[in-house]
Design a protein around this motif. Structure first.
Motif, short mmCIF file in Angstrom:
data_model
loop_
_atom_site.label_atom_id
_atom_site.label_comp_id
_atom_site.label_asym_id
_atom_site.label_seq_id
_atom_site.Cartn_x
_atom_site.Cartn_y
_atom_site.Cartn_z
N ILE A 331 0.88 28.82 -8.44
CA ILE A 331 0.70 28.21 -9.75
C ILE A 331 1.80 27.18 -10.02
O ILE A 331 1.57 26.15 -10.65
CB ILE A 331 0.66 29.29 -10.85
N GLY A 332 3.01 27.45 -9.53
CA GLY A 332 4.11 26.50 -9.69
C GLY A 332 3.84 25.17 -9.02
O GLY A 332 4.40 24.14 -9.41
N ARG A 333 2.97 25.15 -8.02
CA ARG A 333 2.63 23.91 -7.33
C ARG A 333 1.77 22.99 -8.20
O ARG A 333 1.75 21.77 -7.97
CB ARG A 333 1.88 24.22 -6.02
N ILE A 334 1.06 23.56 -9.16
CA ILE A 334 0.18 22.73 -10.00
C ILE A 334 0.69 22.60 -11.43
O ILE A 334 0.19 21.78 -12.19
CB ILE A 334 -1.26 23.32 -10.03
N ASP A 335 1.69 23.42 -11.80
CA ASP A 335 2.18 23.39 -13.18
C ASP A 335 3.61 23.88 -13.25
O ASP A 335 3.88 25.07 -13.04
CB ASP A 335 1.27 24.25 -14.06
N ASP A 336 4.52 22.96 -13.55
CA ASP A 336 5.94 23.34 -13.64
C ASP A 336 6.20 24.30 -14.78
O ASP A 336 7.18 25.06 -14.75
CB ASP A 336 6.81 22.08 -13.83
N GLU A 337 5.35 24.27 -15.81
CA GLU A 337 5.55 25.13 -16.99
C GLU A 337 4.84 26.48 -16.84
O GLU A 337 5.00 27.35 -17.70
CB GLU A 337 5.03 24.42 -18.25
N TYR A 338 4.04 26.64 -15.82
CA TYR A 338 3.33 27.90 -15.55
C TYR A 338 2.47 28.33 -16.75
O TYR A 338 2.39 29.49 -17.10
CB TYR A 338 4.32 29.02 -15.21
N ASP A 339 1.82 27.35 -17.38
CA ASP A 339 1.04 27.64 -18.59
C ASP A 339 -0.08 28.64 -18.33
O ASP A 339 -0.30 29.56 -19.12
CB ASP A 339 0.46 26.34 -19.17
N LEU A 340 -0.81 28.45 -17.22
CA LEU A 340 -1.94 29.34 -16.93
C LEU A 340 -1.44 30.75 -16.66
O LEU A 340 -2.00 31.73 -17.18
CB LEU A 340 -2.72 28.82 -15.73
N LEU A 341 -0.40 30.88 -15.85
CA LEU A 341 0.15 32.21 -15.56
C LEU A 341 0.62 32.89 -16.83
O LEU A 341 0.35 34.08 -17.06
CB LEU A 341 1.30 32.09 -14.56
N ARG A 342 1.31 32.15 -17.68
CA ARG A 342 1.83 32.73 -18.92
C ARG A 342 0.69 33.16 -19.84
O ARG A 342 0.77 34.22 -20.48
CB ARG A 342 2.74 31.72 -19.62
N LEU A 343 -0.36 32.34 -19.90
CA LEU A 343 -1.51 32.68 -20.76
C LEU A 343 -2.18 33.97 -20.28
O LEU A 343 -2.42 34.88 -21.09
CB LEU A 343 -2.51 31.52 -20.76
N ARG A 344 -2.49 34.05 -18.99
CA ARG A 344 -3.18 35.23 -18.47
C ARG A 344 -2.26 36.45 -18.48
O ARG A 344 -2.70 37.57 -18.72
CB ARG A 344 -3.67 34.96 -17.04
N LEU A 345 -0.99 36.24 -18.24
CA LEU A 345 -0.03 37.33 -18.27
C LEU A 345 0.05 37.91 -19.68
O LEU A 345 0.06 39.13 -19.88
CB LEU A 345 1.34 36.81 -17.83
#
Length: 858
Positions: A331-345
């Motif tokens: 996920i870090g490869r596509i988003d430096d802010e990890y928005d998707l990971l943070r949302l699903r987490l």
């Protein structure tokens, strides 16, 4: 072979004498001179191209070219050189097309390219003067660069890119084989061919090289298109496994391998392009679907499930740290802010957190069997579970998510979401009231700290002092609470109960604390540091009342020690200012006064009345309390009675109401010698109605305390006739002369209101009544919270308006939320109501022209 040399190496120019003689001999017939000279030069070029250069005289060849340029034949010479090179390249192109084996074709192409470059180096050396004079003057390509251009036009691009397309297709096919896991032997060929294509630069008007090369214009688009197709096919193949962990593992492995290939084969300019394409197709387009896979398909719920299992069930399942780490990296490869990971987490933590209450209840109910679940035990277990859940997630955060600060905040915010979820239905097993449960948790441990053996649930977790651990955890949980004002209200309620229900007027001291530090003082200090002392104003005032009560108790003890009156009783005084203490506890304080207009006034035992009168005189002496009123409230506190039963004398501690009832059975008559007759000799028997009339104790409380002292097996100080669990109006009571206890000191526990109501009522009526009594206090606390919020919103509005004088509606709301967010989250409806209230009270007014603008007028 052509001897090795540098394309820029220089040949020493001929001596002037040679040049001069040459010029003199060529002045008569310049046309014939060009043909002869060109014949010699062309023959030499052919020999160079055929790698037969041993017999060539570079000095003579240079001189020939030099003379032709001087005689103004530079243009013709340049064109003839281009023509002879072109003819040679066309023959070599035809040869390449006869090779059908792809690896041999790649190898042969590189041989032709390298030999051509070598030939061009020697030809450039021969035509050095042509480069220096004619080419420079007419802005033509240098002979060496011309050779590269001719190779591109007559080998690579000739006949609709016949050779070029084959090179591109062959290179892509070989890379595709490598991507599919095949071992290829053409690695070096691929790299060198790509380097060759990079040198084939396009030319513009005037034969000046510019812009893109063949690699950029032809190979790169074709390779990216092929890669796109391959990535889509591969991601579909990985997704077809229908296993989230399999997909991220396979994708991560392939990406690392592909990055190695890119770095080995391709120029630096390819890396960001191919990387973005690969990331978009294999990660961005797929990862959310992978995260959403159900537990069985090993999506995010599968990766996070061990946290709940280990925390709730006490298991030791290994965490999926490697897979979570891979997921984080992808996920870090596509988003430096990890928005998707943070949302699903956040979604999964909220979901798991919302399930915790039911899981905790199930564990406790299983452990308790048929017994009713104790709210305090639930609060303790739930909070300890939540804190452990957070600790375990922090471990995952550190090991799998690289201690990312934004992910850490997401975990905290998600925890706050499920901890502060509004309790929509108290019967809902997943519904909890975070502020209330924290207060219950703290209340339990404060009481536990006064015991000799603290609770194992904290002591076993840490070797530090019990109190320190408990306070640390309480403050940690408090940081998750949004509605700090609600916690304060519940904490104030429990604080008051602890003081009013404790046997001593002094505060609870931890028995484990060698320094004897007051735990209430310590906890208030920590809460003040966390929340600010102004928010704890009422509790601090209550604490001052406690200290004052302790001082007055000491003064009273000194007074009765010095007094000659024998009927004065030692008191542990608890004097509360009704304005600062919870309304649920002090709302009916006047009901116990001896006011003539009060038909339901409480009747104090005659044994206590002298002490009450004496203390009132002491209280108002010296005019120190002239501006205060004093009311006695028997529903709190306890009494210590010494009762001599036939078996032995017991020191019995019981609630004030129960003590008042027992005093009714104290001996009233005397013997001939003036001594009191034994209560057991009098054998006094009183009916329920008589006890009610003699004490004035409210009926609900009267039945509770009669059950405590006449029904409960371990504290049956009285005999009830008939002996049933419930207390009826026709029941009669007398002293139990057969009462026995293993200990001299006996503590009578008061039956709970719910148990008493259930025993003294029938059907649903009793249960409903008990429920109402239990919820009455909680409703009072909620009401106090709501009223307190009204005042806080009003005060915040006035502060803002004083500062701004004029403000727009939306700006006022933003400022209010900002100011109050550390106390509670005010609803828009509440804010609007308070604005209207202040407008009615003429603190502010609406603008005459724009109604969404307010002016401060107070």
């Amino acid at each position: 072979m052509i001897p090795a040399g540098n394309r820029r190496s220089k040949i020493r120019p001929p001596r002037k004498s040679l040049v001069s003689s040459s010029l003199e001999s060529s002045t008569t017939d310049p046309t014939v001179d060009f043909e002869k000279s060109w014949s010699i030069l062309s023959n030499a070029i052919v020999q160079i191209q055929n790698k037969s250069v041993s017999n060539l005289s570079y000095e003579q060849l240079y001189r020939k070219a030099y003379i032709l340029v001087l005689r103004k034949y530079g243009g013709k010479l340049y064109e003839n050189v281009a023509t002879i090179i072109t003819l040679h390249l066309l023959k070599r192109r035809d040869y390449l097309l006869t090779i059908y084996n792809e690896e041999e074709f790649m190898k042969a192409t590189l041989v032709e390219w390298n030999e051509h470059l070598q030939s061009m180096k020697f030809i450039s050396d021969v035509l050095m003067y042509l480069n220096r004079v004619y080419v420079k003057e007419h802005k033509k390509l240098l002979i060496y660069d011309l050779g590269i251009q001719l190779f591109k036009d007559n080998v690579i691009k000739y006949n609709d890119d016949q050779v070029g397309k084959r090179i591109v297709d062959t290179v892509i096919q070989e890379i595709t084989k490598s991507r599919n896991g095949e071992v290829i032997t053409t690695n070096m060929y691929i790299t060198k061919l790509i380097n060759m294509l990079e040198l084939l630069v396009e030319s513009g008007s005037g034969d000046i090289q510019f812009g893109e090369n063949y690699y950029q214009s032809v190979f790169e688009p074709a390779f990216l298109a092929s890669s796109e197709t391959f990535f889509y096919k591969l991601s579909s193949e990985f997704a077809s496994y229908n296993l989230g962990t399999k997909y991220i593992q396979s994708t991560s492995r392939f990406i690392k391998e592909e990055e190695g290939r890119i770095n080995f084969y391709m120029p630096e300019s390819m890396y960001p392009k191919l990387n973005e394409l690969m990331n978009n197709i294999m990660i961005k387009d797929r990862i959310d679907d992978i995260l959403a896979l159900p537990y069985e398909s090993q999506g995010l719920s599968y990766l996070l499930r061990p946290v709940v299992v280990n925390v709730v069930d006490g298991k030791n399942e290994s965490y999926h740290i490697p897979d979570l780490k891979i997921l984080y990296e992808l996920i870090g490869r596509i988003d430096d802010e990890y928005d998707l990971l943070r949302l699903r987490l956040k979604e999964h933590i909220k979901q798991q957190g919302e399930e915790l209450p039911q899981q905790v209840r199930s564990i406790l109910e299983k452990a308790n069997g048929d017994k009713k679940l104790n709210p305090a035990l639930f609060a303790i277990k739930w909070i300890e579970t939540v804190l452990k859940y957070h600790d375990e997630f922090l471990k995952i955060h550190e090991q799998a998510f690289d201690s990312n600060s934004s992910v850490s905040l997401t975990i905290t915010y998600a925890m706050r979401e499920f901890i502060n979820a509004p309790p929509t239905n108290r019967k809902d097993a997943n519904s909890v009231n975070g502020p209330e449960l924290l207060s219950v948790y703290m209340d339990y441990h404060i009481k536990q700290s006064a015991k000799t053996a603290p609770s194992k649930d904290i002591e076993s977790l840490d070797s530090r002092d019990y109190v320190d651990v408990f306070i640390e955890r309480s403050i940690k949980f408090l940081r998750f609470i949004k509605d700090k004002d609600a916690f304060e209200a519940y904490y104030a309620n429990h604080f008051a109960k602890r003081f009013l229900s404790s046997k001593s007027g002094s505060q609870i001291i931890s028995s484990n604390n060698k320094m004897g530090i007051d735990i209430e003082e310590l906890l208030l200090s920590k809460l003040g540091e966390e929340m600010g002392t102004t928010s704890l104003d009422k509790i601090i005032k209550m604490n001052k009342d406690i200290k004052l009560s302790k001082d007055i108790t000491n003064d009273w003890k000194k007074l009765i020690t010095q007094s000659t009156k024998k009927d004065l009783i030692e008191l542990e005084l608890k004097i509360c200012n009704v304005n600062d203490w919870p309304k649920s506890m002090v709302k009916d304080y006047k009901a116990f006064s001896n006011d003539e207009n009060n038909e339901t006034s409480f009747i104090w035992s005659k044994q206590l009345r002298p002490t009450i009168r004496e203390f009132e005189e002491f209280w108002f002496s010296g005019k120190k309390n002239d501006n205060k009123s004093l009311y006695w409230s028997p529903k709190f506190g306890s009494m210590d009675l010494r009762i001599s039963y036939p078996s032995r004398t017991y020191e019995i501690n019981l609630a004030t109401y129960a003590g008042i009832i027992m005093l009714l059975f104290a001996p009233q008559s005397t013997n001939a010698d003036g001594s009191l007759v034994s209560a057991f000799e009098e054998n006094k028997e009183l009916s329920y109605e008589e006890i009610k009339e003699l004490t004035g104790i409210p009926e609900i409380d009267l039945k509770r305390h009669l059950q405590s002292i006449a029904v409960a097996p371990r504290s049956r100080l009285l005999i009830k006739n008939p002996m049933t669990k419930d207390v009826n109006n026709s029941d009669k009571f007398k002293l139990n002369e057969k009462f026995k206890s293993p200990s001299i000191k006996v503590k009578v526990l008061t039956v709970s209101a719910a148990s008493s109501a259930a025993a003294n009522s029938s059907g649903e009526k009793g249960s409903s009544k008990a429920k109402t009594e239990q919820e009455e206090e909680a409703e009072e606390v909620r009401s106090n919270i709501h009223e307190g919020r009204k005042l806080e919103v009003n005060a915040a509005i006035v502060r803002i308006m004083k500062s701004r004088q004029t403000i727009k509606h939306n700006e006022l709301i933003e400022e209010l939320i900002k100011q109050l967010s550390n106390r509670f989250q005010p609803s828009i409806l509440l804010i609007k109501q308070r604005i209207e209230d202040l407008i009615e009270k003429e603190y502010l007014k609406r603008d005459d022209e724009e109604t969404n603008i307010y002016h401060y007028i107070a």
